[in-house]
Enzyme design. Structure first.
Site, PDB file in Angstrom:
ATOM      1  N   TYR A 155      74.343 -51.771 -49.155  1.00 47.43           N
ATOM      2  CA  TYR A 155      74.586 -50.386 -49.579  1.00 47.43           C
ATOM      3  C   TYR A 155      75.104 -49.465 -48.467  1.00 47.43           C
ATOM      4  O   TYR A 155      75.186 -48.254 -48.660  1.00 47.43           O
ATOM      5  CB  TYR A 155      73.338 -49.801 -50.252  1.00 47.43           C
ATOM      6  CG  TYR A 155      72.943 -50.619 -51.454  1.00 47.43           C
ATOM      7  CD1 TYR A 155      73.419 -50.308 -52.717  1.00 47.43           C
ATOM      8  CD2 TYR A 155      72.133 -51.748 -51.315  1.00 47.43           C
ATOM      9  CE1 TYR A 155      73.096 -51.091 -53.812  1.00 47.43           C
ATOM     10  CE2 TYR A 155      71.802 -52.530 -52.408  1.00 47.43           C
ATOM     11  CZ  TYR A 155      72.291 -52.189 -53.652  1.00 47.43           C
ATOM     12  OH  TYR A 155      71.976 -52.970 -54.736  1.00 47.43           O
ATOM     13  N   ASP A 186      73.845 -59.662 -47.132  1.00 44.41           N
ATOM     14  CA  ASP A 186      74.340 -59.636 -48.511  1.00 44.41           C
ATOM     15  C   ASP A 186      75.761 -60.211 -48.561  1.00 44.41           C
ATOM     16  O   ASP A 186      76.242 -60.843 -47.608  1.00 44.41           O
ATOM     17  CB  ASP A 186      74.251 -58.202 -49.064  1.00 44.41           C
ATOM     18  CG  ASP A 186      73.940 -58.156 -50.552  1.00 44.41           C
ATOM     19  OD1 ASP A 186      74.865 -58.339 -51.361  1.00 44.41           O
ATOM     20  OD2 ASP A 186      72.764 -57.938 -50.907  1.00 44.41           O
ATOM     21  N   ASP A 187      76.425 -59.981 -49.646  1.00 43.42           N
ATOM     22  CA  ASP A 187      77.783 -60.454 -49.927  1.00 43.42           C
ATOM     23  C   ASP A 187      78.725 -60.155 -48.751  1.00 43.42           C
ATOM     24  O   ASP A 187      78.679 -59.055 -48.195  1.00 43.42           O
ATOM     25  CB  ASP A 187      78.251 -59.696 -51.186  1.00 43.42           C
ATOM     26  CG  ASP A 187      79.511 -60.261 -51.798  1.00 43.42           C
ATOM     27  OD1 ASP A 187      80.052 -61.226 -51.248  1.00 43.42           O
ATOM     28  OD2 ASP A 187      79.923 -59.716 -52.833  1.00 43.42           O
ATOM     29  N   LYS A 293      68.326 -63.907 -52.098  1.00 47.26           N
ATOM     30  CA  LYS A 293      68.680 -63.004 -53.209  1.00 47.26           C
ATOM     31  C   LYS A 293      69.772 -63.694 -54.012  1.00 47.26           C
ATOM     32  O   LYS A 293      70.873 -63.913 -53.503  1.00 47.26           O
ATOM     33  CB  LYS A 293      69.177 -61.673 -52.645  1.00 47.26           C
ATOM     34  CG  LYS A 293      69.725 -60.702 -53.696  1.00 47.26           C
ATOM     35  CD  LYS A 293      70.160 -59.389 -53.028  1.00 47.26           C
ATOM     36  CE  LYS A 293      70.847 -58.436 -53.977  1.00 47.26           C
ATOM     37  NZ  LYS A 293      71.341 -57.220 -53.277  1.00 47.26           N
ATOM     38  N   ILE A 294      69.436 -64.089 -55.232  1.00 42.83           N
ATOM     39  CA  ILE A 294      70.421 -64.798 -56.069  1.00 42.83           C
ATOM     40  C   ILE A 294      70.915 -63.830 -57.132  1.00 42.83           C
ATOM     41  O   ILE A 294      70.145 -63.241 -57.877  1.00 42.83           O
ATOM     42  CB  ILE A 294      69.851 -66.109 -56.656  1.00 42.83           C
ATOM     43  CG1 ILE A 294      68.457 -65.929 -57.263  1.00 42.83           C
ATOM     44  CG2 ILE A 294      69.813 -67.182 -55.574  1.00 42.83           C
ATOM     45  CD1 ILE A 294      67.919 -67.200 -57.916  1.00 42.83           C
ATOM     46  N   ASP A 295      72.249 -63.673 -57.174  1.00 43.26           N
ATOM     47  CA  ASP A 295      72.858 -62.547 -57.894  1.00 43.26           C
ATOM     48  C   ASP A 295      73.837 -63.039 -58.973  1.00 43.26           C
ATOM     49  O   ASP A 295      74.238 -64.199 -58.963  1.00 43.26           O
ATOM     50  CB  ASP A 295      73.601 -61.685 -56.854  1.00 43.26           C
ATOM     51  CG  ASP A 295      73.819 -60.256 -57.335  1.00 43.26           C
ATOM     52  OD1 ASP A 295      73.510 -59.941 -58.496  1.00 43.26           O
ATOM     53  OD2 ASP A 295      74.325 -59.447 -56.518  1.00 43.26           O
ATOM     54  N   CYS A 336      68.783 -61.182 -59.406  1.00 43.95           N
ATOM     55  CA  CYS A 336      69.585 -59.964 -59.548  1.00 43.95           C
ATOM     56  C   CYS A 336      70.708 -60.256 -60.535  1.00 43.95           C
ATOM     57  O   CYS A 336      71.181 -61.391 -60.619  1.00 43.95           O
ATOM     58  CB  CYS A 336      70.132 -59.567 -58.177  1.00 43.95           C
ATOM     59  SG  CYS A 336      70.941 -57.954 -58.136  1.00 43.95           S
ATOM     60  N   ARG A 351      65.407 -57.634 -59.607  1.00 49.02           N
ATOM     61  CA  ARG A 351      66.010 -56.299 -59.745  1.00 49.02           C
ATOM     62  C   ARG A 351      65.861 -55.876 -61.189  1.00 49.02           C
ATOM     63  O   ARG A 351      66.247 -56.604 -62.093  1.00 49.02           O
ATOM     64  CB  ARG A 351      67.482 -56.379 -59.375  1.00 49.02           C
ATOM     65  CG  ARG A 351      67.720 -55.891 -57.989  1.00 49.02           C
ATOM     66  CD  ARG A 351      67.672 -54.392 -57.850  1.00 49.02           C
ATOM     67  NE  ARG A 351      68.894 -53.907 -58.391  1.00 49.02           N
ATOM     68  CZ  ARG A 351      70.073 -54.117 -57.806  1.00 49.02           C
ATOM     69  NH1 ARG A 351      70.167 -54.711 -56.636  1.00 49.02           N
ATOM     70  NH2 ARG A 351      71.142 -53.682 -58.372  1.00 49.02           N
ATOM     71  N   ASP A 355      72.579 -50.968 -59.684  1.00 53.91           N
ATOM     72  CA  ASP A 355      72.601 -50.632 -58.258  1.00 53.91           C
ATOM     73  C   ASP A 355      72.392 -49.137 -58.028  1.00 53.91           C
ATOM     74  O   ASP A 355      72.990 -48.305 -58.711  1.00 53.91           O
ATOM     75  CB  ASP A 355      73.952 -51.001 -57.639  1.00 53.91           C
ATOM     76  CG  ASP A 355      74.133 -52.502 -57.516  1.00 53.91           C
ATOM     77  OD1 ASP A 355      73.442 -53.256 -58.212  1.00 53.91           O
ATOM     78  OD2 ASP A 355      74.983 -52.909 -56.699  1.00 53.91           O
TER      79      ASP A 355
END
Ligand code: 9PG
Length: 516
Positions: A155, A186-187, A293-295, A336, A351, A355
Site C-alpha cells: 500500500y 507483496d506483489d 499471503k495467497i491472493d 485474500c 481478508r 483493499d
C-alpha cells in the site's frame, strides 16, 4: 452442475425489515440494508469476475438480496430470521431474500453436494448469526492462531517494491522499536504470474535471499503469491496449457483484468497441478518464509471446464487450497481475494474486505459503476464491519492501517475510523507505511493500531450510521457524509469504557489516541 434448492416464506410487513448479506469472496461487498432497497451490481464484466461470483452476483433488482453462506432478515426489535449452511467444504450456499408483497421468499441454492441448512426465527439476530456461524466454523475445523502484526509492501510501494526497500523498512522499524512480527513482501518480485521462482529484474535480487536479512533484524519473513493465476505470456502457461481452466472452446479461459490485461487460472482438479502447487508452497517455505499471503484465490473456483468434471467449484477450490496447506505445513497462511466459506479450516487468516486505499471513497467506481469492491478506506470499513462474526471462521484481516500523512488524502477523522476498524475487527494488524515517512503523531497512531484486541460485537443491528453494522460495544462508526450529533462524518468514536454505553459518543482526539 449439481444444485439443490430449499425454500422458506416469511410473512411480515416488509417496510421496516433489514437484510444482512455476505459477499462471495474477500473483496465482495457485504452490507446491512433495508430489504426494499436496491443492491448495486457492477456494470463492467471484469469487475464482476474479479469482485463477485459470476454465477451469483448481486441482483441489481429492488428487494432482491443475494448472500453467500448465510443471510439474516432483521425486524425493528432486533429479532428476525437467520439462514446458514452448516458445512461448506464441498458446496457453495447461495441465499436469496426476495420481497414479494407482504412476504419475503427466501431460497438457498446449494451448488455441489447437498448440505444441512439451518433456518431459525430468533429474538436476537446478532446472537443467532454468531451461533450459526460458530457452528459452521467448528464443523470445518476453523483455525484460530494468535494474531500477527505485519508490515506489508503493497500500500505504499505497489509494483515498485525492491529488495532494498524491504530491508530498509525492516531496519528502521527495528531502530524505532516498532512491534511488527512479520515483514511481508507483496506483489512485484516475480517474473510473471505463475513464474514465481524467477526474479523480476525491477526487484533487484531474488526473493529467496530476503528471509535471512529480515530474520537478522528479528522479523519473520512473509511472501505474497497469487498461486492459482497464470499470466498468458508466462513460461508456465506456455509449458502447460492443459493445466489451465478451459473455456467452452477447449482453450485456456482468460478473465478478469489486472497487471495490464486478462489472466488464466490453474485447474485445481488436475493431479499434476496439485503436485506443482504443493511443491511451490514447500519451496517458498524452504527459502525461509513462514508467512504466506495467497491472493486472487477465486480463480480456482471460477466457472469453466475442469479435468474432473464431477468436482463442484467449491471442491475444486478446496483441493487447490489443501495442496498449498500441505506444502506450507504449519506456516501461517493468509487468504485474500478468496471465496470465504470453502477456505474455513485451511487458512489462518482471511481478508474480509476490499483493499484499503489512502483516500476515503472512490465514488466513480463504487456508485456510478456499482462496484462495492472498489479499493478505498470507506469500502473496506463497510464490508469488514458487516462480517464482524467471521472471526469464528479464521482470524479477520481488515487490511492495513494508514497512519502516514504524506502520500495520503485521509483526514484525521478518517484515519481514526481505520484505527477503529482494526480495534473492532480484532484480528491481524498490518501497515504499509514507509517508516521514514512517519512523524511522531503518525508513529503514535501506528503503534496504537498494532495493539492486539479481541473481536468486538455489535450492540445493535437496527440502528446504523451507514449501510453496514456501525454500532459496537467499544464505539460507533459514522460512514455517512454528514455528522450525527457530535459524531463527525467518516469517523469512529470510542466509548470511554467497554462495558458502559453513554448516551453521547465521545470524540477521539487522534493527537492523544488512547483506549485505556
Ligand atoms: C497485489 C494486491 C495486494 C492487495 C490485494 C490485491 O479489484 N481490483 O482491481 C483489485 C486489484 C488488486 C487488488 C484487489 C482488487 O489487490 O488485495 O492486498 O496484494 O492484490 O497485486
Amino acid at each position: 452442475m449439481q444444485t439443490h434448492t430449499h425454500h422458506w416464506t416469511i410473512t411480515a410487513d416488509l417496510s421496516p425489515l433489514l437484510v444482512l448479506t455476505n459477499g462471495y469472496q474477500s473483496w465482495s461487498e457485504s452490507e446491512l440494508r433495508p430489504l426494499t432497497d436496491t443492491p448495486q451490481r457492477a456494470t463492467l464484466q471484469w469487475m464482476v469476475d474479479q469482485g463477485q461470483d459470476p454465477l451469483f452476483p448481486p441482483s441489481g433488482e429492488a428487494g432482491v438480496w443475494r448472500s453467500h453462506g448465510l443471510i439474516a432478515v432483521i425486524r425493528p426489535d432486533g429479532g428476525g430470521w437467520v439462514g446458514c449452511a452448516l458445512d461448506l467444504s464441498r458446496a457453495f450456499a447461495h441465499w436469496e431474500a426476495r420481497a414479494d408483497g407482504d412476504h419475503v421468499q427466501v431460497t438457498c441454492t446449494v451448488e455441489g453436494p447437498d448440505v444441512e441448512l439451518a433456518w431459525e426465527e430468533t429474538a436476537d439476530v446478532r446472537e443467532t448469526v454468531e451461533d450459526l456461524a460458530g457452528r459452521l466454523g467448528a464443523a470445518m475445523g476453523a483455525l484460530n492462531p494468535a494474531p500477527l502484526r505485519v508490515w506489508c509492501s503493497w500500500y505504499s510501494y505497489y509494483l515498485d517494491v525492491t529488495f532494498d526497500v524491504m530491508v530498509e523498512n525492516a531496519r528502521l522499524a527495528r531502530e524505532r522499536g516498532l512491534p511488527f512480527d512479520v515483514f511481508q513482501l507483496d506483489d512485484g518480485f516475480q517474473a510473471d504470474l505463475g513464474d514465481w521462482t524467477e526474479p523480476n529484474p525491477r526487484f533487484g535480487r531474488h526473493a529467496r535471499e530476503l528471509p535471512a536479512e529480515l530474520q537478522a533484524l528479528g522479523f519473520r519473513a512473509g511472501l505474497w503469491i497469487a498461486p492459482f493465476l497464470v499470466g498468458p505470456r508466462s513460461k508456465l502457461f506456455a509449458a502447460h496449457p492443459e493445466w489451465m481452466l478451459q473455456g467452452d472452446d477447449g482453450t485456456p479461459l482468460l478473465f478478469g483484468s489486472n497487471w495490464g490485461g486478462a489472466y488464466a487460472t490453474l485447474d485445481t482438479t488436475h493431479p499434476e497441478v496439485l503436485t506443482w502447487l504443493r511443491d511451490l508452497a514447500a519451496t517458498i517455505r524452504s527459502w525461509g518464509y513462514d508467512y504466506l499471503k495467497i491472493d486472487f484465490l477465486y480463480g480456482a473456483a471460477f466457472p469453466g471446464h475442469r479435468h474432473d468434471p464431477h468436482a463442484s467449484r467449491a471442491e475444486a477450490y478446496r483441493r487447490g487450497l489443501q495442496a498449498i496447506r500441505d506444502g506450507f505445513g504449519d506456516g501461517f497462511i493468509l487468504g485474500c481475494g478468496a471465496p470465504l466459506t470453502p477456505s474455513i479450516g485451511l487458512v489462518d487468516a482471511m481478508r474480509t474486505g476490499p483493499d484499503v486505499a489512502p483516500f476515503w471513497d472512490d465514488e466513480a467506481r463504487r456508485v456510478f459503476i456499482g462496484d462495492g469492491a472498489a479499493p478505498s478506506a470507506r469500502s473496506a470499513i463497510h464490508t469488514v464491519l458487516a462480517r464482524w462474526y467471521q472471526h469464528l471462521w479464521y482470524q479477520n484481516d481488515p487490511d492495513v492501517m494508514i497512519a502516514r500523512r504524506e502520500r495520503s488524502l485521509l483526514s484525521d477523522q478518517e484515519r481514526g475510523a481505520l484505527l477503529g476498524l482494526l480495534d473492532v475487527a480484532g484480528g491481524l494488524r498490518a501497515s504499509s507505511d514507509p517508516i521514514q515517512m512517519l512523524d511522531e503523531q503518525a508513529l503514535t497512531l501506528l503503534r496504537r493500531s498494532l495493539e492486539i484486541t479481541t473481536p468486538d460485537r455489535p450492540v445493535s443491528l437496527t440502528t446504523s450510521h451507514g449501510p453496514t453494522v456501525t454500532h459496537f460495544t467499544r464505539g460507533t462508526f459514522n460512514l455517512q457524509n454528514t455528522p450525527v450529533g457530535t459524531l463527525a462524518s467518516h469517523s469512529f468514536s470510542a466509548y470511554p469504557s467497554e462495558s458502559t454505553l453513554p448516551s453521547q459518543p465521545v470524540e477521539v482526539d487522534l493527537r492523544h489516541v488512547s483506549h485505556d
